[in-house]
Design an enzyme around this catalytic site. Structure first.
Site, short mmCIF file in Angstrom:
data_model
loop_
_atom_site.label_atom_id
_atom_site.label_comp_id
_atom_site.label_asym_id
_atom_site.label_seq_id
_atom_site.Cartn_x
_atom_site.Cartn_y
_atom_site.Cartn_z
N SER A 196 45.43 68.95 66.98
CA SER A 196 46.37 69.25 68.06
C SER A 196 45.59 69.55 69.34
O SER A 196 44.81 68.71 69.78
CB SER A 196 47.28 70.41 67.67
OG SER A 196 48.27 70.61 68.67
N HIS A 237 49.01 65.76 67.51
CA HIS A 237 50.19 66.14 68.28
C HIS A 237 50.07 65.53 69.68
O HIS A 237 49.22 65.94 70.47
CB HIS A 237 50.31 67.67 68.39
CG HIS A 237 50.40 68.35 67.06
ND1 HIS A 237 50.16 69.69 66.89
CD2 HIS A 237 50.71 67.87 65.82
CE1 HIS A 237 50.32 70.01 65.62
NE2 HIS A 237 50.66 68.92 64.96
N ASP A 282 50.29 74.11 61.75
CA ASP A 282 50.63 72.82 61.17
C ASP A 282 49.43 72.25 60.41
O ASP A 282 48.30 72.26 60.91
CB ASP A 282 51.06 71.84 62.27
CG ASP A 282 51.49 70.49 61.72
OD1 ASP A 282 52.17 70.48 60.67
OD2 ASP A 282 51.17 69.46 62.33
#
Length: 376
Positions: free
Chosen positions: A194, A220, A316
Site C-alpha cells: 500500500s 492499493h 490489510d
C-alpha cells in the site's frame, strides 16, 4: 419425519450440480437447493431455511462487510456448516470460523466416490447433532438414522491433520537471510502493498530475473493508475508486467498487478492458475485487497506459494498471509526500518504470519533464493 433440507454453496455451477446429484443419491428423504453467489446465498438461507449447509471453503473465505462469509453464515443461522476445499491443511481455518466439519476434495484425476460418501455422512452427523439438541431429540435421531446413508465398510478413516503451530517470526540480519528451503517448488508469488508500495515494487521487480513463477500483486491504487504502474514497470523489468484482467491464465516470468477498484483472486485451472478480477465491496476499506488475494492463493496453491507483505498503512493482508502460512506457504515481511509505513507488515508480524522479516534491499534476492529451491 420431515425431509432434511440441505443448501449447497459452490461457486462453480458445474461442481454445484455434481454435489447436489451425489447428495440426492445417498439420502432417501432430502430437499436440496444450490447457490453460487454470496448475495444469492444470504437470501436463500432466509427463504429456504436449511437444516444443513454444504459450503466450498473458497466461497467461505470471501470477504463481505469486512468479514469472511463463513463467519457470517455461522452467526446468521443455526444450520451446521459442512465445508470442503482443495487442501487438508485448511481444516483448522474452517473449524476455527465455526464450521461443523471440513473435508479435503480429491484431485481431479482421483475417484470421488469416497469423498461424496464422507460428505453424506458429515451431513447426517451434523443434522443428528442439530436434532438431538431439541426437546425429545434423542428419539427423533433414532428414527432419522433409518433414512441416512450407512458408512462405507471399506472407506479408510481420514488421517488426522496436525494443528499448525504458529512459529515465532524471524528478524533476519542484513548480512545473512535465513531461507527455509523445501523440496516443494514455488509455483506462484503473491505480494501485498500500500503506502510506499509503488516505490517498493519499483525497487524489487527490476532486480528479479527469469526464470521465475508468476507474480500476482495487490497494490492499493486507484483505477487508471494501476495500468500506468504496470506499463512503467514493464519498461523497467526483465519480467513481463501487466495489469491483471479477468480470465488471464497466469504464466511464468510475468507479473500481474490487480486493477484499481477490483479484487483480484486466483483459481485453479488445468493444472495452472487463472485470475478472477471483479468489482467488490472494500475490505479493510480498500479494493483491491491483499487479504482477498492472499486467501485465494492459500486455497489454490497451498505450500507451493510464496507470500510477501510490503510497506503500507493499516492491516490489510495480515490475516490472508497467516492463512497462506497455515496452508504451508513461505512468507516474508518488509522490516520497519525500510518501510515508508510499517502498518501492514507489522500487523502480519504481530499475529505470527511472517516467517522472515527483512529490509527492502534484500527482498529481490530473497525471493530469487526461495524460488531456486536448491534444497539447502
Amino acid at each position: 419425519m420431515a425431509m432434511i433440507r440441505v443448501l449447497v454453496m459452490e461457486p462453480s455451477a458445474m461442481a454445484r450440480d455434481t454435489v447436489l446429484a451425489e447428495i440426492r443419491k445417498r439420502f432417501q428423504d432430502v430437499t436440496l437447493a444450490g447457490v453460487s453467489e454470496i448475495d444469492e446465498a444470504i437470501l436463500k438461507i432466509r427463504l429456504f431455511r436449511p437444516d444443513v449447509i454444504v459450503l466450498n471453503l473458497f466461497m467461505g473465505i470471501q470477504q463481505t462487510d469486512n468479514q469472511m462469509f463463513l463467519s457470517i453464515i455461522v452467526h446468521m443461522t443455526h444450520a451446521p456448516v459442512v465445508s470442503y476445499g482443495m487442501l487438508a491443511k485448511t481444516r483448522s481455518c474452517a473449524e476455527s470460523m465455526g464450521a461443523f466439519s471440513y473435508l479435503a476434495k480429491p484431485k481431479a484425476d482421483e475417484d470421488k466416490t469416497a469423498f461424496f460418501d464422507e460428505l453424506a455422512l458429515s451431513i447426517a452427523k451434523a443434522y443428528e447433532q442439530k436434532v438431538a439438541s431439541r426437546p425429545g431429540g434423542a428419539s427423533q435421531v433414532a428414527e432419522l438414522k433409518k433414512t441416512f446413508p450407512a458408512a462405507p465398510q471399506t472407506q479408510a478413516k481420514p488421517a488426522a491433520v496436525p494443528a499448525v503451530k504458529r512459529k515465532k517470526p524471524v528478524i533476519v540480519p542484513v548480512e545473512q537471510p535465513a531461507i527455509r528451503h523445501t523440496n516443494v517448488p514455488i509455483r506462484i508469488i503473491a505480494i501485498g502493498s500500500s503506502t510506499g508500495g509503488t516505490k517498493a515494487l519499483s525497487d524489487i521487480l527490476p532486480q528479479l530475473r527469469p526464470p521465475l513463477p508468476p507474480i500476482v500483486i495487490a497494490q492499493h491504487i486507484p483505477p487508471v493508475f494501476s495500468e500506468r504502474l504496470a506499463e512503467r514497470l514493464d519498461n523497467e523489468c526483465h519480467l513481463t508486467v501487466k495489469e491483471g484482467a479477468d480470465g488471464d491464465i497466469v504464466r511464468s516470468n510475468t507479473v500481474y498487478i490487480a486493477p484499481g477498484h477490483k479484487h483480484m483472486t486466483v483459481k485453479r485451472i488445468d493444472g495452472g492458475f487463472q485470475l478472477v478480477c471483479q468489482p467488490g465491496r472494500p475490505v479493510h476499506g480498500v479494493c483491491p485487497s491483499a487479504d482477498v488475494l492472499f486467501h485465494s492463493v492459500a486455497q489454490t496453491a497451498g505450500d507451493t506459494a510464496l507470500g510477501v507483505i510490503l510497506t503500507g498503512m493499516g492491516r490489510d493482508g495480515a490475516e490472508g498471509l497467516l492463512d497462506m502460512l497455515r496452508c504451508g506457504a513461505r512468507t516474508i515481511g518488509q522490516d520497519k526500518q525500510s518501510s515508508v509505513v510499517y502498518g501492514m507488515p507489522k500487523a502480519a508480524f504481530d499475529i505470527g504470519a511472517v516467517e522472515l522479516q527483512i529490509p527492502l534491499e534484500k527482498m529481490a534476492r530473497t525471493i530469487q533464493d526461495y524460488c531456486r529451491n536448491d534444497g539447502r
